[in-house]
Design an enzyme around this catalytic site. Structure first.
Site, PDB file in Angstrom:
ATOM      1  N   ASP A   1      -4.447 -12.601   3.139  1.00  0.00           N
ATOM      2  CA  ASP A   1      -5.854 -12.514   3.508  1.00  0.00           C
ATOM      3  C   ASP A   1      -7.057 -13.043   3.014  1.00  0.00           C
ATOM      4  OD1 ASP A   1      -4.906 -10.381   2.129  1.00  0.00           O
ATOM      5  OD2 ASP A   1      -5.108  -9.213   3.340  1.00  0.00           O
TER       6      ASP A   1
ATOM      7  N   HIS B   1       1.218  -1.512  -0.099  1.00  0.00           N
ATOM      8  CA  HIS B   1       0.391   0.061   0.028  1.00  0.00           C
ATOM      9  C   HIS B   1       1.138   1.067  -0.250  1.00  0.00           C
ATOM     10  CE1 HIS B   1      -3.445  -2.223   0.579  1.00  0.00           C
ATOM     11  NE2 HIS B   1      -2.959  -2.820   1.464  1.00  0.00           N
TER      12      HIS B   1
ATOM     13  N   ASP C   1      -3.243 -10.492  -2.867  1.00  0.00           N
ATOM     14  CA  ASP C   1      -3.502  -9.964  -1.513  1.00  0.00           C
ATOM     15  C   ASP C   1      -4.755 -10.003  -1.689  1.00  0.00           C
ATOM     16  OD1 ASP C   1      -1.889  -8.397   1.329  1.00  0.00           O
ATOM     17  OD2 ASP C   1      -4.156  -7.342   0.709  1.00  0.00           O
TER      18      ASP C   1
END
Ligand SMILES: [Zn+2]
Length: 353
Positions: A285, A161, A195
């Site tokens: 995740d 990010h 992700d």
């Protein structure tokens, strides 16, 4: 086919950074990005056999970070490094005014260099983030110099990010992007981001770069973090048009739907690009029991996902991103990496025509 042990890069000082809580949707919650994540992965990779070889990296050259991140961001992290040990700073003011003159030597201005309230700063942030990026870069160097099929960077805190100028999403330095930047000097690089959350930082860094392809499968940003990027119409800009592919999927997506998108869209796009290196931003995740992500992937899906990646037959750097189901994370990462190692020994995936 016998595959030699896969190098795992990790440094103990990554464990000194311990964010305790974050502000999410107006509430104070326990911080999901805990040291237990890395400990769970290490434990899982060290047991049973010698498939994995855990090594500590050397410190990352400052220039490697400076090539990608702004001087102001580094200055801010140095400012945070001077905080008293008991203090953690949570940005809560995010000025939009053109008249704002951010001063990175003032921790109160951290909101100018940050895009959310879940990514705190304290005296240990810089050290842990620097070792996290050192792991990714050194895993890239080893991949190239030792001509290995796979290396793995146990990066923590994660990185995808982080943009040139901003931190957020638990990310401080963009580990995968800095590693890809090194590999880019030696050939074409494809980044596959698996992700649950869109890697807004990685996309932004390479958005105009035709030498780095970025492909991402993630939760639809209309519903999920980071909300403002990751849409399917974001295809690159300038010379980079056609070298960014977003494959958003709805919440609740299971392994069957995920594998269909992987095999029909993500893998053919990587193959057609003809990369010399593959960097996988590997967030776990997407796991069904993950408390942060919202997909339904199961253990066998991670084995299959790893196998597909291994069967691409590309020198592959796997960089850890998210994954917050601490009790299962180590096992899931192990299953995924075992799958990738198994895939290396299998026939290569046929290139789509
Ligand atoms: Zn994530």
């Amino acid at each position: 086919m016998v595959i030699e042990p896969t190098p795992v890069l990790f440094h103990e000082l990554q464990l000194d950074f311990k964010p305790l809580y974050e502000w999410a949707f107006g509430e104070r919650i326990s911080h999901p990005e805990t040291t237990a994540r890395a400990e769970s992965i290490l434990w899982s990779l060290r047991r049973h056999d010698d498939s994995f070889d855990v090594r500590a990296p050397k410190a990352v050259p400052l220039g490697a970070i400076r090539q990608l991140h702004s001087y102001q961001l580094l200055t801010l992290y140095n400012t945070a490094a001077q905080l008293p040990p008991e203090r953690t700073f949570y940005p809560s003011v995010f000025p939009k005014s053109e008249q704002a003159h951010p001063d990175p030597t003032n921790i109160q201005h951290a909101g100018c260099f940050c895009f959310d309230s879940g990514t705190p700063l304290n005296a240990k942030t810089l050290e842990a983030a620097s070792w996290s990026v050192a792991c990714a870069r050194e895993a890239a160097v080893i991949l190239r110099k030792e001509a290995l099929p796979i290396t793995y960077s146990l990066s923590r805190p994660p990185g995808h990010h982080a943009t040139r100028n901003l931190f957020g999403g638990y990310s401080y330095f963009n580990n995968a992007a800095i590693a890809a930047r090194y590999l880019r000097r030696h050939g074409r690089v494809a980044i596959l981001d698996i992700d649950f959350h869109h890697g807004n930082g990685t996309q932004g860094i390479f958005y105009r770069d035709p030498k780095v392809l970025v492909v991402s499968i993630h939760g639809d940003p209309r519903e999920f973090y980071p909300y403002f990027s990751g849409h399917s119409n974001e295809g690159g800009a300038g010379h980079g048009v056609g070298f960014n592919l977003n494959l958003p999927l709805p919440g609740g997506c299971d392994g069957g739907e995920y594998m269909r998108v992987l095999q029909q869209h993500a893998i053919p796009t990587v193959q057609n690009f003809g990369p010399d290196y593959l960097v996988v931003s590997a967030g776990h995740d997407t796991y069904a029991k993950d408390p942060v992500g919202h997909f339904g992937l199961l253990e066998e899906d991670f084995a299959e996902l790893g196998e597909h990646i291994g069967r691409l037959g590309l020198p592959t750097l796997i960089v850890q991103e998210g994954g917050y189901s601490t009790s299962d994370l180590g096992h899931i990462v192990r299953v995924f990496l075992d799958g990738a190692r198994r895939g290396v020994g299998q026939p290569r995936l046929r290139r789509a025509m």
